[in-house]
Design an enzyme around this catalytic site. Structure first.
Site, short mmCIF file in Angstrom:
data_model
loop_
_atom_site.label_atom_id
_atom_site.label_comp_id
_atom_site.label_asym_id
_atom_site.label_seq_id
_atom_site.Cartn_x
_atom_site.Cartn_y
_atom_site.Cartn_z
N GLY A 255 2.96 -14.72 -67.96
CA GLY A 255 2.27 -13.67 -68.69
C GLY A 255 2.67 -12.31 -68.13
O GLY A 255 3.00 -12.19 -66.95
N CYS A 256 2.65 -11.27 -68.98
CA CYS A 256 3.09 -9.95 -68.52
C CYS A 256 2.14 -9.38 -67.47
O CYS A 256 2.57 -8.80 -66.47
CB CYS A 256 3.26 -9.00 -69.69
SG CYS A 256 1.85 -8.90 -70.81
N ASN A 257 0.83 -9.54 -67.66
CA ASN A 257 -0.12 -9.10 -66.65
C ASN A 257 0.05 -9.90 -65.37
O ASN A 257 0.00 -9.36 -64.26
CB ASN A 257 -1.56 -9.26 -67.15
CG ASN A 257 -1.89 -8.37 -68.33
OD1 ASN A 257 -1.22 -7.37 -68.57
ND2 ASN A 257 -2.93 -8.71 -69.06
#
EC number: 1.2.1.38
Length: 342
Positions: free
Chosen positions: A148-150
């Protein structure tokens, strides 16, 4: 001879970003693009900024002939990739941008995504796709699950610190700001300009955000015992970018030195001089991560700030790194483009 690439879900933001990156890769060729509602259209119709490229028409996944494809990039919604990848040839190399194969434990997947995992046989093949930490496994993998980007942003700031034991593992706070493209391209009322602009708000408050599953999995694995971080993301009125401000207990100079040493040979991870901190505008449209370390006024407290572009290093750029490794290419090929500024 160029590697033949199929991009599934090319009508979304991460799919379009993947097209942008692959189109300039010297040893990759896009041979198939798929979409659901936009099947039959050209990429120029769906994304006019790509009209200069000679690209195949968007088609349904069932219309793709995978016999000549070397690698598939799945830029599909969560809970879709499991069934799609299960139907692909069993020797097909796959880079998946969804969350479907990120969590190794079936119970953890069901907890965070609200439904049972339907392809645990494939999960056993999947490698977690954070290339700076799993590149040897990625080179040999058939299926790679991009993070995930976060989750990527927080991990770049914290993994070396947890591994070196230089911070208190029970006192980690991640305060993260994410641009709106991270929510995808589907129409949503809360993402309308009138509802989003001129303000920002927290979401997933109190430990319910799905990317906590990745933090729990990876940080606990590094530490050899359970690690639970506090994590609050915020949606900001910007198109691209993530900025994570992370509060830890530990000596600031030691934290900086640990990160600088860990990333000294990493082409995409830039640790700023001690006391400087990054901005999303300085990594926009690039595969770079900027990390800054600042000492708090209270002794023993440190602030680590990390910035990356959620569509590039946070998703499609990471996918390109992984694809390069899986196909025997130099990891940085097609990814050394400078950030776009202003």
């Amino acid at each position: 001879m160029a590697h033949k690439i199929a991009i599934l879900g090319a009508s979304g933001y991460t799919g379009a970003e993947m097209v942008r990156l692959v189109s300039t890769h010297p040893n990759m060729e896009i041979v198939a693009l798929t979409a659901d509602r936009k099947a039959g259209q050209s990429m120029a119709q769906v994304f006019p900024h790509l009209r200069h490229l000679d690209l195949p028409l968007l088609v349904k996944i069932g219309e793709v002939d995978f016999s000549g494809v070397d690698l598939v990039v799945c830029a599909l919604p969560h809970a879709t990739s499991q069934s799609v990848i299960s139907a692909l040839p069993r020797d097909m190399k796959v880079v998946d941008l969804s969350a479907d194969f990120r969590l190794r434990d079936a119970a953890a997947y069901e907890k965070w995504y609200g439904q049972p995992h339907s392809a645990m046989d494939l999960q056993a093949e999947a490698v977690y796709g954070l290339p700076e930490f799993y590149r040897d496994q990625i080179r040999e993998a058939r299926i790679v699950a991009c993070t995930g980007c976060n989750a990527a942003t927080g991990q770049f700031a914290l993994r070396p610190l947890i591994g070196a034991g230089v911070i208190d593992l029970d006192d980690i706070i991640i305060d993260l700001k994410a641009a709106v493209s991270g929510a995808g391209r589907s129409l949503k009322e809360n993402l309308l300009h009138a509802e989003l602009s001129e303000g920002y708000h927290a979401y997933g408050v109190g430990g319910v955000h799905r990317h906590l599953g990745e933090f729990d999995q990876e940080f606990s694995l590094i530490a050899g015992r359970p690690v639970s971080v506090q994590f609050t993301p915020h949606l900001i009125p910007a198109n691209r970018g993530i900025l994570a401000t992370i509060y830890v207990s530990g000596d600031a100079q030691t934290v900086h030195d640990t990160l600088a040493q860990a990333y000294a040979d990493e082409p995409f991870l830039q640790v700023l001089p001690f006391g400087e901190h990054p901005s999303t505008r300085h990594v926009r449209g690039s595969n770079f991560v900027h990390i800054g370390v600042v000492g708090d006024r209270r002794p023993g407290r440190t602030i680590v700030i990390a910035a990356l572009d959620n569509l590039t290093k946070g998703s499609s750029g990471m996918a390109m790194q992984n694809a390069n490794l899986m196909l025997g290419e130099e990891e940085t090929t097609g990814l050394m483009l400078a950030p776009v500024f202003p």
